[in-house]
Design a protein around this motif. Structure first.
Motif, PDB file in Angstrom:
ATOM      1  N   ASP A  53       1.285 -87.293  59.136  1.00  0.00           N
ATOM      2  CA  ASP A  53       1.080 -88.378  60.320  1.00  0.00           C
ATOM      3  C   ASP A  53       2.329 -88.619  60.996  1.00  0.00           C
ATOM      4  O   ASP A  53       2.791 -89.463  60.772  1.00  0.00           O
ATOM      5  CB  ASP A  53       0.590 -89.826  59.449  1.00  0.00           C
ATOM      6  N   THR A  54       2.651 -87.446  61.760  1.00  0.00           N
ATOM      7  CA  THR A  54       4.154 -87.639  62.407  1.00  0.00           C
ATOM      8  C   THR A  54       3.826 -87.909  63.991  1.00  0.00           C
ATOM      9  O   THR A  54       4.744 -87.961  64.651  1.00  0.00           O
ATOM     10  CB  THR A  54       4.589 -86.004  62.213  1.00  0.00           C
ATOM     11  N   GLY A  55       2.645 -88.074  64.436  1.00  0.00           N
ATOM     12  CA  GLY A  55       2.331 -88.561  65.891  1.00  0.00           C
ATOM     13  C   GLY A  55       2.602 -87.359  66.810  1.00  0.00           C
ATOM     14  O   GLY A  55       2.678 -86.298  66.238  1.00  0.00           O
ATOM     15  N   GLY A  56       2.712 -87.423  67.804  1.00  0.00           N
ATOM     16  CA  GLY A  56       2.887 -86.435  68.980  1.00  0.00           C
ATOM     17  C   GLY A  56       4.194 -86.395  69.449  1.00  0.00           C
ATOM     18  O   GLY A  56       5.020 -87.268  69.614  1.00  0.00           O
ATOM     19  N   LYS A  57       4.508 -84.941  69.657  1.00  0.00           N
ATOM     20  CA  LYS A  57       6.159 -84.643  70.000  1.00  0.00           C
ATOM     21  C   LYS A  57       6.021 -83.549  71.051  1.00  0.00           C
ATOM     22  O   LYS A  57       5.313 -82.634  70.999  1.00  0.00           O
ATOM     23  CB  LYS A  57       6.681 -84.268  68.865  1.00  0.00           C
ATOM     24  N   THR A  58       6.687 -83.570  72.168  1.00  0.00           N
ATOM     25  CA  THR A  58       6.666 -82.431  72.999  1.00  0.00           C
ATOM     26  C   THR A  58       8.324 -81.854  72.931  1.00  0.00           C
ATOM     27  O   THR A  58       9.229 -82.653  72.733  1.00  0.00           O
ATOM     28  CB  THR A  58       6.623 -83.044  74.476  1.00  0.00           C
ATOM     29  N   ASN A  59       8.588 -80.531  72.826  1.00  0.00           N
ATOM     30  CA  ASN A  59       9.785 -80.063  72.523  1.00  0.00           C
ATOM     31  C   ASN A  59       9.817 -78.737  73.588  1.00  0.00           C
ATOM     32  O   ASN A  59       8.790 -77.927  73.816  1.00  0.00           O
ATOM     33  CB  ASN A  59      10.023 -79.502  71.103  1.00  0.00           C
ATOM     34  N   VAL A  60      11.123 -78.589  73.997  1.00  0.00           N
ATOM     35  CA  VAL A  60      11.411 -77.474  74.675  1.00  0.00           C
ATOM     36  C   VAL A  60      12.537 -76.528  73.821  1.00  0.00           C
ATOM     37  O   VAL A  60      13.481 -76.994  73.443  1.00  0.00           O
ATOM     38  CB  VAL A  60      11.988 -77.713  76.062  1.00  0.00           C
ATOM     39  N   VAL A  61      12.390 -75.396  73.696  1.00  0.00           N
ATOM     40  CA  VAL A  61      13.285 -74.622  72.819  1.00  0.00           C
ATOM     41  C   VAL A  61      13.400 -73.130  73.458  1.00  0.00           C
ATOM     42  O   VAL A  61      12.414 -72.547  73.957  1.00  0.00           O
ATOM     43  CB  VAL A  61      12.851 -74.344  71.378  1.00  0.00           C
ATOM     44  N   PRO A  62      14.497 -72.392  73.314  1.00  0.00           N
ATOM     45  CA  PRO A  62      14.901 -71.251  73.500  1.00  0.00           C
ATOM     46  C   PRO A  62      14.110 -70.174  72.585  1.00  0.00           C
ATOM     47  O   PRO A  62      13.749 -70.640  71.386  1.00  0.00           O
ATOM     48  CB  PRO A  62      16.185 -70.875  73.582  1.00  0.00           C
ATOM     49  N   TYR A  63      13.827 -68.916  72.752  1.00  0.00           N
ATOM     50  CA  TYR A  63      13.182 -67.984  71.986  1.00  0.00           C
ATOM     51  C   TYR A  63      13.896 -66.699  72.090  1.00  0.00           C
ATOM     52  O   TYR A  63      14.456 -66.142  73.084  1.00  0.00           O
ATOM     53  CB  TYR A  63      11.880 -67.801  72.155  1.00  0.00           C
ATOM     54  N   ILE A  64      14.281 -65.940  70.950  1.00  0.00           N
ATOM     55  CA  ILE A  64      14.751 -64.648  71.046  1.00  0.00           C
ATOM     56  C   ILE A  64      14.195 -63.822  69.801  1.00  0.00           C
ATOM     57  O   ILE A  64      14.104 -64.351  68.687  1.00  0.00           O
ATOM     58  CB  ILE A  64      16.286 -64.577  70.890  1.00  0.00           C
ATOM     59  N   ALA A  65      13.697 -62.552  70.204  1.00  0.00           N
ATOM     60  CA  ALA A  65      13.050 -61.779  69.051  1.00  0.00           C
ATOM     61  C   ALA A  65      13.508 -60.455  69.302  1.00  0.00           C
ATOM     62  O   ALA A  65      13.979 -59.851  70.543  1.00  0.00           O
ATOM     63  CB  ALA A  65      11.387 -61.823  69.300  1.00  0.00           C
ATOM     64  N   ALA A  66      13.797 -59.637  68.216  1.00  0.00           N
ATOM     65  CA  ALA A  66      14.101 -58.124  68.616  1.00  0.00           C
ATOM     66  C   ALA A  66      13.000 -57.242  67.379  1.00  0.00           C
ATOM     67  O   ALA A  66      12.658 -57.752  66.513  1.00  0.00           O
ATOM     68  CB  ALA A  66      15.393 -57.953  67.968  1.00  0.00           C
ATOM     69  N   ASN A  67      13.013 -56.044  67.949  1.00  0.00           N
ATOM     70  CA  ASN A  67      12.194 -55.168  67.037  1.00  0.00           C
ATOM     71  C   ASN A  67      12.986 -53.732  67.458  1.00  0.00           C
ATOM     72  O   ASN A  67      13.066 -53.227  68.441  1.00  0.00           O
ATOM     73  CB  ASN A  67      10.785 -55.101  67.927  1.00  0.00           C
ATOM     74  N   TRP A  68      12.681 -53.178  66.323  1.00  0.00           N
ATOM     75  CA  TRP A  68      13.454 -51.422  66.273  1.00  0.00           C
ATOM     76  C   TRP A  68      12.337 -50.702  65.778  1.00  0.00           C
ATOM     77  O   TRP A  68      12.072 -50.605  64.495  1.00  0.00           O
ATOM     78  CB  TRP A  68      14.605 -51.488  65.448  1.00  0.00           C
ATOM     79  N   ARG A  69      11.635 -49.748  66.657  1.00  0.00           N
ATOM     80  CA  ARG A  69      10.613 -48.787  66.114  1.00  0.00           C
ATOM     81  C   ARG A  69       9.602 -49.184  65.214  1.00  0.00           C
ATOM     82  O   ARG A  69       9.159 -48.597  64.567  1.00  0.00           O
ATOM     83  CB  ARG A  69      11.323 -47.656  65.592  1.00  0.00           C
ATOM     84  N   ASP A  70       9.121 -50.504  65.528  1.00  0.00           N
ATOM     85  CA  ASP A  70       8.187 -51.376  64.855  1.00  0.00           C
ATOM     86  C   ASP A  70       8.427 -51.248  63.338  1.00  0.00           C
ATOM     87  O   ASP A  70       7.489 -51.349  62.434  1.00  0.00           O
ATOM     88  CB  ASP A  70       6.706 -50.681  65.120  1.00  0.00           C
ATOM     89  N   THR A  71       9.600 -51.375  62.990  1.00  0.00           N
ATOM     90  CA  THR A  71      10.148 -51.034  61.528  1.00  0.00           C
ATOM     91  C   THR A  71      10.737 -52.110  61.139  1.00  0.00           C
ATOM     92  O   THR A  71      10.544 -52.685  59.972  1.00  0.00           O
ATOM     93  CB  THR A  71      10.771 -49.797  61.171  1.00  0.00           C
ATOM     94  N   VAL A  72      11.925 -52.380  61.721  1.00  0.00           N
ATOM     95  CA  VAL A  72      12.735 -53.664  61.437  1.00  0.00           C
ATOM     96  C   VAL A  72      12.733 -54.593  62.580  1.00  0.00           C
ATOM     97  O   VAL A  72      12.652 -54.135  63.699  1.00  0.00           O
ATOM     98  CB  VAL A  72      14.186 -53.103  61.224  1.00  0.00           C
ATOM     99  N   TYR A  73      12.677 -55.974  62.277  1.00  0.00           N
ATOM    100  CA  TYR A  73      12.288 -56.712  63.346  1.00  0.00           C
ATOM    101  C   TYR A  73      12.973 -58.119  62.904  1.00  0.00           C
ATOM    102  O   TYR A  73      13.224 -58.497  61.809  1.00  0.00           O
ATOM    103  CB  TYR A  73      11.047 -56.933  63.704  1.00  0.00           C
ATOM    104  N   PHE A  74      13.010 -59.100  63.962  1.00  0.00           N
ATOM    105  CA  PHE A  74      13.478 -60.215  63.867  1.00  0.00           C
ATOM    106  C   PHE A  74      12.746 -61.381  64.649  1.00  0.00           C
ATOM    107  O   PHE A  74      12.370 -60.979  66.008  1.00  0.00           O
ATOM    108  CB  PHE A  74      15.174 -60.561  63.989  1.00  0.00           C
ATOM    109  N   SER A  75      12.447 -62.594  64.424  1.00  0.00           N
ATOM    110  CA  SER A  75      12.033 -63.602  65.217  1.00  0.00           C
ATOM    111  C   SER A  75      12.299 -64.961  64.568  1.00  0.00           C
ATOM    112  O   SER A  75      12.319 -65.002  63.429  1.00  0.00           O
ATOM    113  CB  SER A  75      10.501 -63.535  65.588  1.00  0.00           C
TER     114      SER A  75
END
Length: 260
Positions: A53-75
């Motif tokens: 029961d945390t109520g309503g919240k609006t957030n804005v955040v940056p995003y970065i993700a990386a992928n190498w040959r669909d083998t190693v990745y980060f998000s």
């Protein structure tokens, strides 16, 4: 300051459907295949009762993700992962996943779990019709809960006249330690807040649906939106921290892809 699951990070990872889902789930290839990609963007998300029961919240955040040959990745949502087995229609691998601290429960003074990390294994199979089924098992490795979580999903992805549309239905559950860490109430907390002590058991904890639409606006840029509904189940739903068992999330994003 605690790192909190504001769900904006979740939104961003879900929203970049072609990038995020491609990391672990073998949907049909969309666009040119690249050896590496880096996605940069920003997301805006409104969440209602995201972790109790945390109520309503609006957030804005940056995003970065990386992928190498669909083998190693980060998000930010899936953490660091390796597709140890990767074919055109099947993926299985391992991850170190972040587990963010939940928001405070409105009107209560509680010691909620800190930021932690899970070790996970997963497997996903594509069926005819670009339907992907599979699941994941993850366990806390940071002494936040020492709990284990189970997740299973079935999803479909298709190109529409507007953009790439992904719809996924899922269920999740966990053991007693996981449930107690996030939805339990010990005797001291019960006395302080005037509520009943509660020790949930393991089992199913939630079921929900995600819908994500990604629309390209140039070769490198895309915009999109998402909607998520989840219903808490089992002992989680019976917790005094979850009087409202429905959680909603809606959001939008813009992102740029770099690759080669």
């Amino acid at each position: 300051m605690k790192l909190r699951l504001t769900l904006a990070a979740t939104a961003a990872a879900m929203a970049f459907s072609g990038a995020a889902l491609a990391q672990t789930q073998p949907y049909e290839q969309v666009g040119p295949k690249q050896d590496w990609t880096v996605d940069l963007g920003v997301g805006v998300l409104f969440s209602q009762d995201s972790s109790g029961d945390t109520g309503g919240k609006t957030n804005v955040v940056p995003y970065i993700a990386a992928n190498w040959r669909d083998t190693v990745y980060f998000s930010p949502f899936e953490g660091v992962g390796w597709n140890a087995i990767r074919t055109d229609s099947f993926r299985a691998g391992v991850q170190i996943r972040p587990r963010f601290s939940p928001d405070d429960i409105e009107g209560l003074t509680l010691e909620r779990p800190d930021f932690g990390a899970d070790a996970a294994v997963y497997a996903f199979q594509r069926l005819p019709g670009n339907i992907v089924i599979g699941g994941r098992v993850s366990r806390d490795i940071s002494d936040v809960s020492e709990g284990t979580e189970y997740y299973g999903s079935i999803g479909h992805q298709r190109a529409t006249g507007v953009g790439l549309l992904n719809a996924t239905a899922y269920v999740r559950g966990g053991d007693r330690k996981l449930a107690d860490a996030y939805y339990g109430v010990d005797a001291s907390e019960a006395a302080l807040n005037g509520i009943s002590a509660y020790a949930p058991d393991g089992g199913l904890q939630g079921a929900g649906v995600n819908v994500v639409l990604v629309a390209p606006i140039s070769r490198q840029w895309a915009i999109g939106g998402l909607a998520n509904y989840e219903r808490r189940l089992g002992d989680i739903a019976d917790s005094p921290l979850s009087q409202n068992d429905d959680a909603w999330r809606v959001g939008g994003f813009i992102a740029r892809r770099f690759g080669g």
